[in-house]
Structures are given as C-alpha cells and as structure tokens.
Design a protein around this motif. Sequence first.
Motif, PDB file in Angstrom:
ATOM      1  N   TYR A   1      21.162  71.110  88.151  1.00 19.48           N
ATOM      2  CA  TYR A   1      20.658  69.776  87.817  1.00 19.48           C
ATOM      3  C   TYR A   1      21.236  68.644  88.662  1.00 19.48           C
ATOM      4  O   TYR A   1      20.624  67.570  88.752  1.00 19.48           O
ATOM      5  N   ALA A   2      22.394  68.849  89.257  1.00 22.09           N
ATOM      6  CA  ALA A   2      23.050  67.778  90.009  1.00 22.09           C
ATOM      7  C   ALA A   2      22.198  67.337  91.197  1.00 22.09           C
ATOM      8  O   ALA A   2      21.747  68.154  92.001  1.00 22.09           O
ATOM      9  N   GLY A   3      21.959  66.023  91.284  1.00 18.97           N
ATOM     10  CA  GLY A   3      21.214  65.467  92.405  1.00 18.97           C
ATOM     11  C   GLY A   3      19.729  65.740  92.363  1.00 18.97           C
ATOM     12  O   GLY A   3      19.022  65.500  93.345  1.00 18.97           O
ATOM     13  N   ARG A   4      19.234  66.226  91.246  1.00 10.70           N
ATOM     14  CA  ARG A   4      17.816  66.550  91.137  1.00 10.70           C
ATOM     15  C   ARG A   4      17.132  65.711  90.063  1.00 10.70           C
ATOM     16  O   ARG A   4      17.786  65.076  89.245  1.00 10.70           O
ATOM     17  N   HIS A   5      15.816  65.770  90.065  1.00  6.82           N
ATOM     18  CA  HIS A   5      15.016  65.052  89.074  1.00  6.82           C
ATOM     19  C   HIS A   5      14.615  66.032  87.971  1.00  6.82           C
ATOM     20  O   HIS A   5      13.930  67.027  88.237  1.00  6.82           O
ATOM     21  N   THR A   6      15.043  65.756  86.746  1.00  6.82           N
ATOM     22  CA  THR A   6      14.747  66.635  85.614  1.00  6.82           C
ATOM     23  C   THR A   6      13.826  65.933  84.633  1.00  6.82           C
ATOM     24  O   THR A   6      14.059  64.772  84.249  1.00  6.82           O
TER      25      THR A   6
ATOM     26  N   GLN B   1      22.339  60.644  92.645  1.00  7.46           N
ATOM     27  CA  GLN B   1      20.970  61.041  92.994  1.00  7.46           C
ATOM     28  C   GLN B   1      20.256  61.749  91.845  1.00  7.46           C
ATOM     29  O   GLN B   1      19.061  62.015  91.910  1.00  7.46           O
ATOM     30  N   THR B   2      20.983  62.055  90.786  1.00  5.38           N
ATOM     31  CA  THR B   2      20.395  62.736  89.628  1.00  5.38           C
ATOM     32  C   THR B   2      19.455  61.782  88.894  1.00  5.38           C
ATOM     33  O   THR B   2      19.854  60.686  88.495  1.00  5.38           O
ATOM     34  N   ARG B   3      18.202  62.182  88.716  1.00  2.00           N
ATOM     35  CA  ARG B   3      17.211  61.354  88.033  1.00  2.00           C
ATOM     36  C   ARG B   3      16.744  62.038  86.759  1.00  2.00           C
ATOM     37  O   ARG B   3      16.694  63.274  86.684  1.00  2.00           O
ATOM     38  N   ILE B   4      16.377  61.235  85.758  1.00  3.97           N
ATOM     39  CA  ILE B   4      16.033  61.773  84.440  1.00  3.97           C
ATOM     40  C   ILE B   4      14.770  61.112  83.919  1.00  3.97           C
ATOM     41  O   ILE B   4      14.683  59.871  83.843  1.00  3.97           O
ATOM     42  N   THR B   5      13.796  61.916  83.543  1.00  2.00           N
ATOM     43  CA  THR B   5      12.590  61.426  82.871  1.00  2.00           C
ATOM     44  C   THR B   5      12.472  62.136  81.535  1.00  2.00           C
ATOM     45  O   THR B   5      12.700  63.342  81.442  1.00  2.00           O
ATOM     46  N   TRP B   6      12.105  61.378  80.519  1.00  3.55           N
ATOM     47  CA  TRP B   6      11.987  61.918  79.160  1.00  3.55           C
ATOM     48  C   TRP B   6      10.559  61.696  78.682  1.00  3.55           C
ATOM     49  O   TRP B   6      10.068  60.560  78.667  1.00  3.55           O
ATOM     50  N   ALA B   7       9.867  62.754  78.284  1.00  5.30           N
ATOM     51  CA  ALA B   7       8.478  62.661  77.849  1.00  5.30           C
ATOM     52  C   ALA B   7       8.332  63.083  76.395  1.00  5.30           C
ATOM     53  O   ALA B   7       8.815  64.151  76.002  1.00  5.30           O
TER      54      ALA B   7
END
Length: 496
Positions: free
Chosen positions: A234-239, A264-270
């Motif tokens: 997950y580090a540096g990635r978009h989850t 650089q770690t990005r987070i989207t919650w749906a």
Amino acid sequence: MNSGCCGPAAPAEQTAQTVQTVPAVRDEQAGRAVRARAVDPRLDALPVAVIGAGPAGLAAAAHLAARGLDFLLLEAGPRVGASIARWGHVRTFSPWKYDIDAAARRLLEATGWNAPDPDWLPTGAELVERYLAPLAAHPAIAPQLRLNARVTGISRTGFDRVRTTGREQAPFLVRLADGGEITARAVIDASGTWATPNALGACGLPAHGEAEAEAAGFVDHALPDVLGADRATYAGRHTLVVGAGHSAATTLLALAALAGDVPQTRITWAIRAGSAARAYGGGAADALPARGALGTRLRELVETGRVTLLTGFFTHSVTVDGGAVTVVGRDPSGNEQKVAADRIVAATGYRPDHSIASELRLDLDAVLGSTRALAPLIDPNHHSCGTVPAHGADELAHPEPGYYAVGVKSYGRAPTFLMATGYEQVRSVVAAIAGDWEAARDVRLELPETGVCSSSLAEAQEARVGLATGVGGGLSAAPLPLAGVGAAGNEGGCCG
C-alpha cells in the motif's frame, strides 16, 4: 473467522445502556419462535459437536465442560482462533473485562490463570494468545479439540432432508474434509463468516469482472495489515476502500497513518449511502469509547481532505489495465463515477454459508439468513447492536432439533453482532441441550447504545500506547485505529 467475533457489553457503571431480560416463562412472541425439542435420551452417550474454535465455539466448549457434557470441538484451521489471527494486528474496541465468557473465566481461574488488565483493549493476537489459546489448552477442553478438522457436511445418520419418520432419534452425522465422520447428539455451529465475504458489487452480486483472476489480484478483503506485513503493498499507492462499516474505517485510518510516512500514498473511500454520517457513529457519546473515537477520527480525515470520500457509489464493474485497476460505480439512475487505483480493499462485510447444513431442516429468514425467529430482533433496518433484545435457544432453534448456529453466523447478514451476545447465546443453547430449559430461557443481556458515554477509557489507553496502532477489530487495531470486532465491515453496520 470470519470468524469475525466482536464487541462487548457496556460497563456496569454506565447508566446509559439497554438491558433486556427474558423470564423463564415466555410470552406469545416467544411462542412464535421455532421451538427446540429435547434430545432423545438414546443419544445421550454421543458427544455434542461444536464447529469452530473461536470465541463462541470455545465458550460453548467451556459451558459443555461445566455441565459435564461430552463434546468434540472441531476447528478447520491449524490453531484455535485461526480467523482472528488473520486480523491479529487489529485492536478491539471492547476492553478485556467484556471479552471473556463467564464459564471460560471460571475454568481458567481454577488453573491459576491470571486475567489480563480488565480495562485494556486487546488486539486480535492478544485475544488469541492471552485467552483463547490458554482456554483451548485447559484439560477440560484440550482432549476434545481437533485442529485441521474442516466440516464439509452435516446430516442425520441414514436420513436425508426429506425423510421424516424416526428422524429425531437419529444421531447427527458430521462429515470432515479428510473423509472422517463423527456422530453427535447435537451440533453447535460456531464456524463464523470469515471465509465468505460479500461481493464488491453493490447489488449483492459480484461486480462485472470482479471474479476474474486478473482483477482478483488487485482486491483484498477486510483488514489488511497496512502498517505491518502488508505495508509494501500500500505504501506510495492509491487505494480504494469500499464499504461503510468499522472494518473500512479501521483500514482508512491505517492508510492515513501510512500516508503520513509515505506522502505519495493516496486514499479514496466509496460508500453507497448519500452521506457518511452513519459510518461516523456516536463519536464522543458512544458507549464504547474506542468505537466512538474511530468515527471521530475518520470524519477528521475526510474533512481535512486526507481521505477522498465518494458517496452514492454503487460498484458496477472492475477492469484491469496493466498495473492499475479501474472501478466504475453506477447508481440506480445510471449516473457513473469512475476511480482508477492500484489496490482495492473490499470491506463490504460477510454472509453465512449454510451449505454444510443443506441436508438439515433449517428455517432461515429470507432476508438475513438468520433463523426466522431471530430476524426481527436483529434487523439492521430497525436495530443497532445496542438495541438487540435478549435471545437464546428458542430464537436460535430450527425445525431440526439439536442443531444451532451461534455467534456471528447466527446473525446471517445483519452487521450488528457483538461478542457478548454470542456468549449469552451459547450459555442458553448449552443449557437447552442439557435439558435445563429454565436456564435456557432465562436470557439476560446488557448491550451498549451507540451514543452514550464518555471517552475516558479510550483516552487512558491512548496514554499508554499512543493511539491504538494495529487497527481495530472490524471483526472484533495499534498506534492508530481502534476498531470494533464482530461483523467486520458490513456496510452501514454498527458494531465490530
């Protein structure tokens, strides 16, 4: 687990709590429940088969041992609490004093066991190491425990589901994956739901492309160890995290902590709902302070932009393009939202698998998959975990006398299960199997409301370990999220 396993009852000193009691003589409402009948005396020489050595299954074993009833405890995994060990990094939102079954405590204390600090919020690993493993090693339980014993089917010896005459006098037949078979006088199914997660698709069916092997490689289910073993993933990635329960919240908090170290770690919650208000919960007013703190911290992450929230997101399709995955949400009006991410965490909850009991006569609610009698008491459309009435053997009984599903599996798809509820269930069920119907029907349960008391407990723990980090029990968390345990990640659910 799913064993998913769960939060506790509210502290006795709290004044804002729901107390439900059921007297020995039940009223007409209880009379509508499917009644269990006494086990035929000719079956008394056979053991009770308990499926699953998680909190509920081991509590059932403790109650059976206390009553002098023979039993076999069958665990599919290589160790007790195998499903809980999968989220061992997660901290529960309930302190030790509410995570230990009364009969189990009596057995352990008789051997000189020292109970953990009653006000400590254990991780899943601590729950196994400090409680479940010592209980399984107790001389009253250890000889009856079988590990790597996965149950593949349950029936009646010589009877399929159709045949009736003489059925109640026939022993249960429990078949194992290795081909072995066990005969039993009764069956307590505490196998949980961890192995059967809900689909990512918003309509209950898999999203288009979800089941394909290529897409499956991008999807993790609830409670990955974001700050530990799975950090590099997950580090540096978009989850993209999908789901609105405590498992989703726990993962979001962990990802936010990771983003603090790796920007650089990005987070989207749906979520499907039009608002995240329900996911935020009772905040500082929650009867379980750690559960309230979880929602408060999540709200802060969204409001400060560290987590991007998408509402009204109904997952429709998943496609893979090279090293990324694209998820399309399509609402009932046909409006689409699209997210390109590196990883997906499907924290969409779990469902029971009743296939092992397909040759038994089950009376399942058409909506939840619980017993028909229990369904109106736990319906998440009307109840939070703190408003579920007391229930026991009567509400858990099926037309197949002597078979009971208990623990998180008993709730079917309702996300409102708490560990304390499971302990009272097994106490009542074991009393019924023993023929002690007065005790079986004297069901008492104290549960916390989702918005009632101070946060002093969570604050005290934070002072001792920083924030909880590990991540809290969406089934049942440490320096970061505190989450609950129980129905891990069912969207819209209230309790872990």
